[in-house]
Scaffold this motif. Structure first.
Motif, PDB file in Angstrom:
ATOM      1  N   TYR A  88       3.957  -7.385  54.980  1.00  0.00           N
ATOM      2  CA  TYR A  88       2.701  -8.083  54.664  1.00  0.00           C
ATOM      3  C   TYR A  88       2.697  -8.563  53.219  1.00  0.00           C
ATOM      4  CZ  TYR A  88       0.370  -6.614  58.983  1.00  0.00           C
ATOM      5  OH  TYR A  88      -0.001  -6.419  60.285  1.00  0.00           O
ATOM      6  N   LEU A  89       3.092  -7.692  52.325  1.00  0.00           N
ATOM      7  CA  LEU A  89       3.124  -8.038  50.899  1.00  0.00           C
ATOM      8  C   LEU A  89       4.131  -9.155  50.627  1.00  0.00           C
ATOM      9  CD1 LEU A  89       2.023  -7.337  48.097  1.00  0.00           C
ATOM     10  CD2 LEU A  89       3.881  -5.689  47.875  1.00  0.00           C
ATOM     11  N   ALA A  90       5.313  -9.057  51.181  1.00  0.00           N
ATOM     12  CA  ALA A  90       6.343 -10.078  50.971  1.00  0.00           C
ATOM     13  C   ALA A  90       5.928 -11.417  51.570  1.00  0.00           C
ATOM     14  CB  ALA A  90       7.670  -9.612  51.562  1.00  0.00           C
ATOM     15  N   THR A  91       5.336 -11.386  52.749  1.00  0.00           N
ATOM     16  CA  THR A  91       4.873 -12.626  53.391  1.00  0.00           C
ATOM     17  C   THR A  91       3.753 -13.271  52.574  1.00  0.00           C
ATOM     18  OG1 THR A  91       5.439 -11.689  55.549  1.00  0.00           O
ATOM     19  CG2 THR A  91       3.973 -13.604  55.529  1.00  0.00           C
ATOM     20  N   GLY A  92       2.841 -12.464  52.080  1.00  0.00           N
ATOM     21  CA  GLY A  92       1.749 -12.986  51.239  1.00  0.00           C
ATOM     22  C   GLY A  92       2.277 -13.624  49.965  1.00  0.00           C
ATOM     23  N   MET A  93       3.239 -12.979  49.324  1.00  0.00           N
ATOM     24  CA  MET A  93       3.826 -13.530  48.086  1.00  0.00           C
ATOM     25  C   MET A  93       4.565 -14.837  48.373  1.00  0.00           C
ATOM     26  SD  MET A  93       2.880 -11.666  45.649  1.00  0.00           S
ATOM     27  CE  MET A  93       3.953 -11.986  44.303  1.00  0.00           C
ATOM     28  N   ALA A  94       5.309 -14.882  49.467  1.00  0.00           N
ATOM     29  CA  ALA A  94       6.031 -16.108  49.836  1.00  0.00           C
ATOM     30  C   ALA A  94       5.038 -17.238  50.122  1.00  0.00           C
ATOM     31  CB  ALA A  94       6.924 -15.846  51.042  1.00  0.00           C
TER      32      ALA A  94
ATOM     33  N   VAL B 108       2.266 -22.277  48.483  1.00  0.00           N
ATOM     34  CA  VAL B 108       1.041 -23.038  48.189  1.00  0.00           C
ATOM     35  C   VAL B 108       1.107 -23.632  46.787  1.00  0.00           C
ATOM     36  CG1 VAL B 108      -1.441 -22.804  47.774  1.00  0.00           C
ATOM     37  CG2 VAL B 108      -0.437 -21.829  49.833  1.00  0.00           C
ATOM     38  N   VAL B 109       1.549 -22.835  45.820  1.00  0.00           N
ATOM     39  CA  VAL B 109       1.653 -23.326  44.438  1.00  0.00           C
ATOM     40  C   VAL B 109       2.670 -24.448  44.341  1.00  0.00           C
ATOM     41  CG1 VAL B 109       2.384 -22.686  42.105  1.00  0.00           C
ATOM     42  CG2 VAL B 109       0.827 -21.197  43.377  1.00  0.00           C
ATOM     43  N   SER B 110       3.816 -24.305  45.025  1.00  0.00           N
ATOM     44  CA  SER B 110       4.844 -25.347  44.937  1.00  0.00           C
ATOM     45  C   SER B 110       4.396 -26.645  45.603  1.00  0.00           C
ATOM     46  CB  SER B 110       6.167 -24.862  45.527  1.00  0.00           C
ATOM     47  OG  SER B 110       6.038 -24.632  46.916  1.00  0.00           O
ATOM     48  N   VAL B 111       3.560 -26.555  46.614  1.00  0.00           N
ATOM     49  CA  VAL B 111       3.026 -27.764  47.253  1.00  0.00           C
ATOM     50  C   VAL B 111       1.906 -28.361  46.405  1.00  0.00           C
ATOM     51  CG1 VAL B 111       1.708 -28.586  49.249  1.00  0.00           C
ATOM     52  CG2 VAL B 111       3.701 -27.126  49.590  1.00  0.00           C
ATOM     53  N   ALA B 112       1.062 -27.543  45.812  1.00  0.00           N
ATOM     54  CA  ALA B 112      -0.094 -28.030  45.052  1.00  0.00           C
ATOM     55  C   ALA B 112       0.285 -28.561  43.671  1.00  0.00           C
ATOM     56  CB  ALA B 112      -1.130 -26.918  44.906  1.00  0.00           C
ATOM     57  N   TRP B 113       1.368 -28.052  43.069  1.00  0.00           N
ATOM     58  CA  TRP B 113       1.702 -28.428  41.697  1.00  0.00           C
ATOM     59  C   TRP B 113       1.854 -29.938  41.481  1.00  0.00           C
ATOM     60  CZ3 TRP B 113       0.795 -27.042  37.146  1.00  0.00           C
ATOM     61  CH2 TRP B 113       1.439 -27.659  36.081  1.00  0.00           C
ATOM     62  N   PRO B 114       2.556 -30.687  42.342  1.00  0.00           N
ATOM     63  CA  PRO B 114       2.654 -32.139  42.104  1.00  0.00           C
ATOM     64  C   PRO B 114       1.294 -32.833  42.072  1.00  0.00           C
ATOM     65  CG  PRO B 114       4.280 -31.455  43.728  1.00  0.00           C
ATOM     66  CD  PRO B 114       3.388 -30.278  43.469  1.00  0.00           C
ATOM     67  N   PHE B 115       0.357 -32.371  42.897  1.00  0.00           N
ATOM     68  CA  PHE B 115      -0.980 -32.972  42.909  1.00  0.00           C
ATOM     69  C   PHE B 115      -1.738 -32.646  41.619  1.00  0.00           C
ATOM     70  CE2 PHE B 115       0.030 -32.400  47.442  1.00  0.00           C
ATOM     71  CZ  PHE B 115       0.001 -33.729  47.826  1.00  0.00           C
ATOM     72  N   ILE B 116      -1.595 -31.439  41.144  1.00  0.00           N
ATOM     73  CA  ILE B 116      -2.249 -31.051  39.893  1.00  0.00           C
ATOM     74  C   ILE B 116      -1.596 -31.771  38.710  1.00  0.00           C
ATOM     75  CG2 ILE B 116      -2.667 -29.101  38.323  1.00  0.00           C
ATOM     76  CD1 ILE B 116      -2.797 -27.340  40.906  1.00  0.00           C
ATOM     77  N   ASP B 117      -0.277 -31.830  38.716  1.00  0.00           N
ATOM     78  CA  ASP B 117       0.468 -32.448  37.609  1.00  0.00           C
ATOM     79  C   ASP B 117       0.175 -33.941  37.484  1.00  0.00           C
ATOM     80  OD1 ASP B 117       2.388 -32.250  35.471  1.00  0.00           O
ATOM     81  OD2 ASP B 117       3.767 -33.370  36.769  1.00  0.00           O
ATOM     82  N   GLN B 118      -0.046 -34.628  38.581  1.00  0.00           N
ATOM     83  CA  GLN B 118      -0.300 -36.072  38.520  1.00  0.00           C
ATOM     84  C   GLN B 118      -1.653 -36.413  37.903  1.00  0.00           C
ATOM     85  OE1 GLN B 118      -2.382 -38.228  40.704  1.00  0.00           O
ATOM     86  NE2 GLN B 118      -3.432 -36.464  41.554  1.00  0.00           N
ATOM     87  N   MET B 119      -2.514 -35.429  37.720  1.00  0.00           N
ATOM     88  CA  MET B 119      -3.818 -35.676  37.104  1.00  0.00           C
ATOM     89  C   MET B 119      -3.757 -35.706  35.580  1.00  0.00           C
ATOM     90  SD  MET B 119      -6.424 -33.517  39.419  1.00  0.00           S
ATOM     91  CE  MET B 119      -5.913 -33.036  41.036  1.00  0.00           C
ATOM     92  N   ARG B 120      -2.659 -35.260  34.995  1.00  0.00           N
ATOM     93  CA  ARG B 120      -2.521 -35.303  33.536  1.00  0.00           C
ATOM     94  C   ARG B 120      -2.322 -36.749  33.087  1.00  0.00           C
ATOM     95  NH1 ARG B 120       2.093 -31.595  31.521  1.00  0.00           N
ATOM     96  NH2 ARG B 120       3.178 -33.253  32.582  1.00  0.00           N
ATOM     97  N   PRO B 121      -2.799 -37.103  31.899  1.00  0.00           N
ATOM     98  CA  PRO B 121      -2.566 -38.461  31.409  1.00  0.00           C
ATOM     99  C   PRO B 121      -1.082 -38.687  31.136  1.00  0.00           C
ATOM    100  CG  PRO B 121      -3.643 -37.123  29.741  1.00  0.00           C
ATOM    101  CD  PRO B 121      -3.584 -36.307  30.974  1.00  0.00           C
ATOM    102  N   ASP B 122      -0.616 -39.911  31.401  1.00  0.00           N
ATOM    103  CA  ASP B 122       0.791 -40.196  31.151  1.00  0.00           C
ATOM    104  C   ASP B 122       1.039 -40.447  29.667  1.00  0.00           C
ATOM    105  OD1 ASP B 122      -0.315 -42.693  30.861  1.00  0.00           O
ATOM    106  OD2 ASP B 122       1.166 -43.734  32.075  1.00  0.00           O
ATOM    107  N   ALA B 123       2.275 -40.620  29.294  1.00  0.00           N
ATOM    108  CA  ALA B 123       2.656 -40.749  27.886  1.00  0.00           C
ATOM    109  C   ALA B 123       2.031 -41.980  27.235  1.00  0.00           C
ATOM    110  CB  ALA B 123       4.170 -40.801  27.760  1.00  0.00           C
ATOM    111  N   SER B 124       1.903 -43.078  27.979  1.00  0.00           N
ATOM    112  CA  SER B 124       1.325 -44.286  27.382  1.00  0.00           C
ATOM    113  C   SER B 124      -0.150 -44.088  27.043  1.00  0.00           C
ATOM    114  CB  SER B 124       1.497 -45.489  28.317  1.00  0.00           C
ATOM    115  OG  SER B 124       0.779 -45.287  29.520  1.00  0.00           O
TER     116      SER B 124
END
Length: 182
Positions: free
Chosen positions: A11-17, A22-38
């Motif tokens: 249960y613990l291992a499955t929950g951690m996985a 979830v974090v690896s799927v959500a990160w690109p969506f969160i990261d794209q909200m940051r302002p770009d370099a320009s």
């Protein structure tokens, strides 16, 4: 409570996985909200105003908006200082360098004591966002031909449908001839 079982570990291992997934799927969506370099590069600009003689203006682009910089003549400063506060449609300075309750006096709209001749404003009409024409209109300030808003030499709304004075961005003189906006 007894000893942990193999099922507890699964249960613990499955929950951690699952959490890592979830974090690896959500990160690109969160990261794209940051302002770009320009965008970050435009956060502040420095403008050399050494060539602006009294009576001259300069328009620069900051954060995608026009910014009016004007070296006003002594006559323009005097005319703006003499306007009674009761004649103004918007009594607030709308100056990001001052508190939100600062009045729309000429001094509070200008670069301050000793630099009253300098005015720096975002050049978007507060009615519908048009770009007003400089040294035009009844008060020889700015005039928005789209709907007839008239601003004086301090960028204060005097006539027309615009509800507020032209906004003043955060800025400072880094030397006698360079202004840092933002």
């Amino acid at each position: 409570m007894g000893e942990p079982t193999r099922r507890d570990f699964l249960y613990l291992a499955t929950g951690m996985a699952g959490a890592v997934g979830v974090v690896s799927v959500a990160w690109p969506f969160i990261d794209q909200m940051r302002p770009d370099a320009s965008t970050l590069a435009l956060a502040s600009i420095e403008v050399d105003v050494s060539s602006l003689e009294p009576g001259m203006s300069l328009t620069v682009k900051w954060r995608g908006k026009p910014v009016f910089i004007r070296n006003r003549t002594p006559e323009e400063v005097k005319a703006a200082e003499e306007v009674p506060m009761a004649d103004l449609k918007d009594p607030l300075a709308r100056n990001a360098n001052l508190g939100t309750d600062a009045t729309a006096s000429d001094l509070d709209r200008s670069a301050g004591k000793g630099k009253e001749n300098w005015i720096v404003m975002i050049g978007s009409c507060t009615h519908l966002g048009c770009v007003p024409l400089g040294q035009a209109g009844e008060y020889n300030g700015w005039f928005c031909p789209c709907h007839g808003s008239v601003y004086d030499t301090a960028g204060r709304i005097r006539k027309g449908p615009a509800p507020q004075n032209l906004a003043i961005p955060t800025y400072a003189f880094t030397s006698d001839k360079v202004i840092k906006i933002g």
